[in-house]
Design a protein around this motif. Structure first.
Motif, mmCIF file in Angstrom:
data_model
loop_
_atom_site.group_PDB
_atom_site.id
_atom_site.type_symbol
_atom_site.label_atom_id
_atom_site.label_comp_id
_atom_site.label_asym_id
_atom_site.label_seq_id
_atom_site.Cartn_x
_atom_site.Cartn_y
_atom_site.Cartn_z
ATOM 1 N N GLU A 20 -7.513 -9.384 -3.733
ATOM 2 C CA GLU A 20 -7.920 -9.413 -5.153
ATOM 3 C C GLU A 20 -7.243 -8.262 -5.886
ATOM 4 N N MET A 21 -6.784 -8.575 -7.086
ATOM 5 C CA MET A 21 -6.274 -7.524 -7.983
ATOM 6 C C MET A 21 -7.493 -6.956 -8.698
ATOM 7 N N VAL A 32 4.119 -4.982 -6.829
ATOM 8 C CA VAL A 32 3.762 -5.307 -5.431
ATOM 9 C C VAL A 32 2.353 -5.902 -5.383
ATOM 10 N N ALA A 33 1.449 -5.353 -6.223
ATOM 11 C CA ALA A 33 0.088 -5.906 -6.300
ATOM 12 C C ALA A 33 0.164 -7.370 -6.747
ATOM 13 N N THR A 40 -1.086 -10.633 -4.409
ATOM 14 C CA THR A 40 -2.179 -11.518 -4.833
ATOM 15 C C THR A 40 -1.689 -12.847 -5.423
ATOM 16 N N ALA A 41 -0.368 -13.095 -5.361
ATOM 17 C CA ALA A 41 0.185 -14.298 -6.019
ATOM 18 C C ALA A 41 -0.292 -15.587 -5.345
ATOM 19 N N LEU A 67 -4.024 1.591 -3.818
ATOM 20 C CA LEU A 67 -3.314 1.699 -5.091
ATOM 21 C C LEU A 67 -1.834 1.526 -4.768
ATOM 22 N N VAL A 68 -1.219 0.543 -5.389
ATOM 23 C CA VAL A 68 0.187 0.223 -5.098
ATOM 24 C C VAL A 68 0.938 0.011 -6.409
#
Ligand code: SAM
Length: 257
Positions: free
Chosen positions: A157-158, A130-131, A135-136, A125-126
């Protein structure tokens, strides 16, 4: 104030805790590491799915309370220590999970992802931003060093977003859960010196708005860059595979000259 400094926002919604635990351990796992267990909210959900759980918490009081609460539970080992000063290779963990202290998310990823097998996945969990960076995809606004670094070691993966109201006290930012399935790409891409490749990647993104020619000329020289078709592009346009390819050509150029 110490709590704030250590990123202490405790999850209080059981359904979110259960979703994180089931994403981390869809099946029973032999050895799981939890980063920053705090008061043990996620710990109890992970313990149902792990044969053994090692929980690493920097706050000595929280660690002592947790150890005391689980004094009769031999499957939980609480370690009062800074995660960044802990040698994670001493345990053959298959899963690492945690509601991370946000101020050290990147150093934690840099420590965890290169572990490789037997580690199979990390679920964290961030902070939501940042997540999104983790994952970009190439060409997107959030794509940067962290995205390529993560992709070099894993498939990110988000999973889902978590609102501030799910925590006590609520943080000022939105949060999200990411799953990083460990898939080291070095061998597939023919990269033998990972730390050298990461130095190259950092240089590529040193100034995001500048071209690769600008960012890399100090490392490889103008002449080497003139020979590369990507020199006029920006780092944010390249995939991991394209970075690996460019890196190998530049390293070969340097070896020949
Ligand atoms: N897992 C708990 C929960 O979900 O309620 C707490 C999460 S809280 C966001 C982050 C936790 O990480 C805190 O308990 C904090 O004390 C701990 N922490 C902060 N820095 C740490 C470090 N360097 N090493 C280990 N734990 C740390």
């Amino acid at each position: 104030m110490a709590g704030r400094r250590l990123g202490q926002h405790f999850l209080i919604r059981p359904c979110i805790l259960e979703r994180i635990a089931s994403a981390a351990c869809p099946e029973a796992e032999p050895l799981v590491i939890e980063i920053g267990p705090g008061k043990g909210a996620l710990t109890s959900h992970l313990l149902r799915r792990a044969e053994h759980l090692i929980a690493i918490e920097i706050d000595k009081d929280l660690a002592a309370h947790l150890a005391e609460a689980y004094a009769e539970e031999p499957r939980l080992t609480v370690i009062a220590q800074d995660i960044l000063a802990t040698d994670l290779r001493q345990w053959p963990a298959t899963v690492i999970a945690g509601n991370l202290p946000y101020y050290i998310t990147s150093p934690i990823l840099e420590k965890v992802l290169p572990l490789g097998p037997p580690l199979r996945r990390a679920v964290f969990l961030v902070q939501k931003e940042v997540a999104e960076r983790i994952t970009a995809r190439p060409g997107s606004r959030d794509y940067g060093y962290l995205s390529v670094f993560t992709r070099f070691y894993s498939r990110p993966e988000m999973l889902f977003k978590v609102p501030p109201g799910a925590f006590s006290p609520p943080p000022k930012v939105d949060s999200a859960v990411v799953r990083l399935t460990i898939e080291p790409a070095g061998e597939r891409l023919g990269i033998t010196d990972a730390s050298r490749f990461l130095t190259f990647l950092r240089a590529c993104f040193a100034q995001k708005r500048k071209t690769l020619r600008n960012n890399l000329s100090r490392l490889y020289g103008q002449q080497a860059l003139d020979a590369q078709s990507e020199a006029g592009l920006r780092a944010e346009q390249l995939s991991l595979e394209q970075f690996a390819d460019l890196y190998q050509r530049l390293e070969a150029f340097r070896a020949d000259s």
